[in-house]
Design an enzyme around this catalytic site. Sequence first.
Site, mmCIF file in Angstrom:
data_model
loop_
_atom_site.group_PDB
_atom_site.id
_atom_site.type_symbol
_atom_site.label_atom_id
_atom_site.label_comp_id
_atom_site.label_asym_id
_atom_site.label_seq_id
_atom_site.Cartn_x
_atom_site.Cartn_y
_atom_site.Cartn_z
ATOM 1 C CG ASP A 411 -1.785 1.178 1.237
ATOM 2 O OD1 ASP A 411 -2.414 1.623 0.144
ATOM 3 O OD2 ASP A 411 -1.934 1.803 2.457
ATOM 4 C CD GLU A 515 -14.000 12.849 7.565
ATOM 5 O OE1 GLU A 515 -15.077 12.911 6.891
ATOM 6 O OE2 GLU A 515 -13.971 11.799 8.472
ATOM 7 C CE LYS A 583 -14.828 15.022 3.258
ATOM 8 N NZ LYS A 583 -14.221 15.571 4.666
#
Length: 1121
Positions: A411, A515, A583
């Site tokens: 990742d 966030e 968003k």
Amino acid sequence: MRSWNCFKNQQIDAYVLTEEQRKLIANDHEYNSAFKYVDNGIKTSHYTWYNFLFINLWEQFHRVVNVYFIFLLVLTFIPAVSSFNPVTTLIPILIVLAITAVKDAVDDFHRHQSDNSINNRKSQVLKNGKVVKEHWSNLHVGDIIQIRNNEHLPADVLLLSSSGEHNIVYIETAELDGETNLKVRQALTETGGLRDDLNSLSNFKGKIECEAPNNLLHKFTGNLELNNETIPIDNEKILLRGCNLRNTDWCFGLVIFTGSDTKLMQNTGRRILKRTRIERFMNKLVWLIFAALFSLATLCAILNSVWESDIGVVSIKLNFNKQKFQDYLPWESFSQDPTMSGFLMFWSYIISLNTLVPISLYVSVEFIRLTQSYFIDWDRLMYYRKKNLPAIARTTTLNEELGQVEYIFSDKTGTLTQNVMKFNKCSIAGKRYGDIFNSDGMMVMDDETLPTVDLSYNDYAEPTFRFHDQSLVNKITSGHKSCEEFFRLLSICHSVMIEETDTDSLLYRAQSPDEAALVSAARNFGFVYKSKKYDSLTIIEFCFRLGKPVEYKIMAMLDFDNVRKRMSVIVTNTDDKLVLYCKGADSAILQRLSHNCDQNLISKTERHLDSFARAGLRTLCLAKKEISAEEYDVWKDAHFKASTALEDREDKLSAVYEEIERDLDLLGATAIEDKLQDGVPETIANLSNANIKIWVLTGDKQETAVNIGYSCNMLTEEMKNVFVISKHEEEEKIHSLGVTNPSFVDNEQLGQEQTVPVRENQISAETNKVFGTNGLVINGHSLVHALHEDLKHKFLELATHCSAVICCRATPIQKARVVELVKKNKKAVTLAIGDGANDVSMIKAAHIGVGISGEEGTQAVLSADFAFGQFRYLERLLLVHGRWSYMRICKFLNYFFYKNFAFTLVQFWYAFFNGYTAQSVYDDWYVTLYNTVYTALPVIFLAILDQDLNDQICVRFPKLYLSGQNNELFNWSRFIRSSIKGLLVSIATFFITYGALYQSVGWNGMDTADHQFVATTLATVMIFVVSFQVAIDTQYWTILNHYFTWGSLLALFPFQFVLCSDGLYNLITSQFPFAGSTRTAYSEPSLWFLVLLLTVTCILPVIFLRVVLCAFWPTYAQKVI
């Protein structure tokens, strides 16, 4: 609904229950008990005190090797076929079974303790209008329970009411998904009025219809029927077992799932047992050795029949020396012909040669692996001091596989990068903000010495916030509408929670660092997320430098998921207008913009997005839409129908979300910086030099992924080409998945969409030569088609001919499918590494899973085989621990098979001199102790401690790792060489000893060529030879190596003297027949001459051959030395 199937089991009627839908009524035990739901007790233990012995032995006898040795044990009790003492065969079998049984018993005892501890916890249950304490195990479906602050949830419950304002509770789900941030749950308004009124709660008769038990932690589908009204229930109303109640005095909940039906227990299924390449090969060898054993036994049986026919029968028929022959070797009553004799000898040789199949092999390997895993745990150079995180080996079965990895699937966010987000740049209304220029107008990089923007007007600004473009602050403070809407959206459209602190300061708890960074940026620029209630939130807006609280009523939340790649919220603003704020990823937002949206604005924003991505920044698009009351009412009805559907609720909700999230107006884009972790470029470069192919599977934009690829040395300027597959039309994607010639895309053209033309069947050897210097980048859209059945092999061939591959915009399931594709079609060991829940699928799919304890919880760690705190430790895990573990286990196996072949084949050669009667050339006790005492510990500690090179050299010269990838140290060739070496040692040992002692006499003139003298000589010679062999195999000597190598050799003498003592002979004559043989043999100089002669004869050629090979054909490791 339920379907019932009945069956008999151990004379007890039982029911197999397949539950399709759960029904229950609160406070109605009689109704709920009819469904026979499981109680709340859990049982993870496997045995009980009365069934442990039987079940454990049954499980152990499922192993072929154990069954084989039990079969041998039975044979040794048959006098007609056994020349061995049954006790000497019984002891090693009991030792092996006992070690395994003790290990299993200890593990299960701990599970029993854990079960009892959990089941005996106390909970508060509502009964007869009172709250009483009950053990967790006594809870039932339909009970109403009270949970207090900081208590664990004992079952999966529907939240009815709480002490919090608007019936909100805060929970921590670390035990479920590893995430430590607080999450909010809110009771239904229809049940929130119950509060803590025990009378009302006792009379509550709500009826629940919901999904059957399952393991989906983030999904719940159900309805509550109350007062002839159907109310939808989703995951936001459910508290799961294992959660902790936080910042809430109390709450009441209705028990829905108990015990093994809870989602926590549904997720505790058995781990998939991963087996290494060497272990699978070892199992094949055991079967081969079985075949060799049966072949040798068959040969000896045939030769026995021939011998009996030529010597025994002929002599009897011709009446030549009949009485003398029968006195020497009389036939048993049950064996009066050669055929029967041969048949019996077959089984006798199965017993006599049984040490070809090593009973202690698997136990020794398990012990070695366990110790090696401790070395990983104890490695201080893999300890992440910043977070107090040591490396953890969560499995003990994959250590040597770490030394054979060829593909790493990684990742990006949180794995290669720090996952500590910083608001870096943004684009608002087509204008770019955040760039830093010097006095000459040249763009410069951020640095600690540069002045930051003036946020003194904002009382809530964070001192640690860094931004350098004052023009953005000026726009906000002057009332620029677009900038205000931009940050207003960031402060409203999120799922961040505010945690209470003693200082009344704002502490945000977000489910992702992205966030948190966006809400923090809004806060610092003057749109402060201050508080949140059930249906509203309060923002302090510093417009024109004046802060005023503004309340927005939340009409609907459209949650983020990996498929939609966006989230939205519908609110009523200060003008009582309905506004949708959205968003998400640019791929999800840009295609939903209104046709009336300014095309110039869109093109500018896209250019800014590309620029941000090329700088390695993470981007999101922001958009809004004003909704009419009529449109909202229609949508609300459709939303209610979808939210109350018991079947396909998520799909129906997604379709409803699609309806409202269209015709958006673009506001701008954000760019967040996520810096690389320390040492990532150097680690990737070194692993690449070890011939490890590294694939990055990320959900980020293509440009971001490519930039990170260059930053971390995956993609380099020296690469001849970097192929980019990023088509959007299906036909074009299909035609982009092949290669015909190696020069299609320049490194300088990565900002544009480039494709690789395709013609079938043209990836050839010529192409193969070129592709080692190329890279491949493919986006999620193309990956969908690349993984299609018709194209996946073409894609795999293209990708595996590139030294670096980046798959961007990949979903979790695509990551797993890419790993599976390589794993199934390439004979190579794969490793997947990640830090978040979205990496779990690929971590489980790979041969080896590695979890990084990052900012996204510990789900990846909980699913992994190994875990640590930083990506850079992967270098040491593979190049040091992996290489050492592989080298050590290979040395162990080569030596193990060598010493067993050398030891056992002496018995075979002896058959040619005893009429093939399966008489043992050794004392029975020596056979028992050979693998358990005399030769076990030296090679075990070699396999635990040996090093051919130290750790610094292993890292400095990554090419050393190639021996594991090529499986050079233990393969068919190595096994055959070890077997031949064992064969030659057995020939030299037996025939030189036999020839030297044939018709010999001792120093006192007496005959020394009796069976016991020869047996003692052979036993002593064999221990000396194999002990010196393990000594020359050892390259790294420690005190423990010296102690066990020479100690095991010296241990031969006291054991031999004790087992051949007069005392034991007089005590149990039949068990210890070699009385006095050791004293006699060891007093003869001929024995010690043979020990010296055979040790030199067997060891000197090995040393000579190694010197020659090292001088003329050195290995890479020898060149490094």
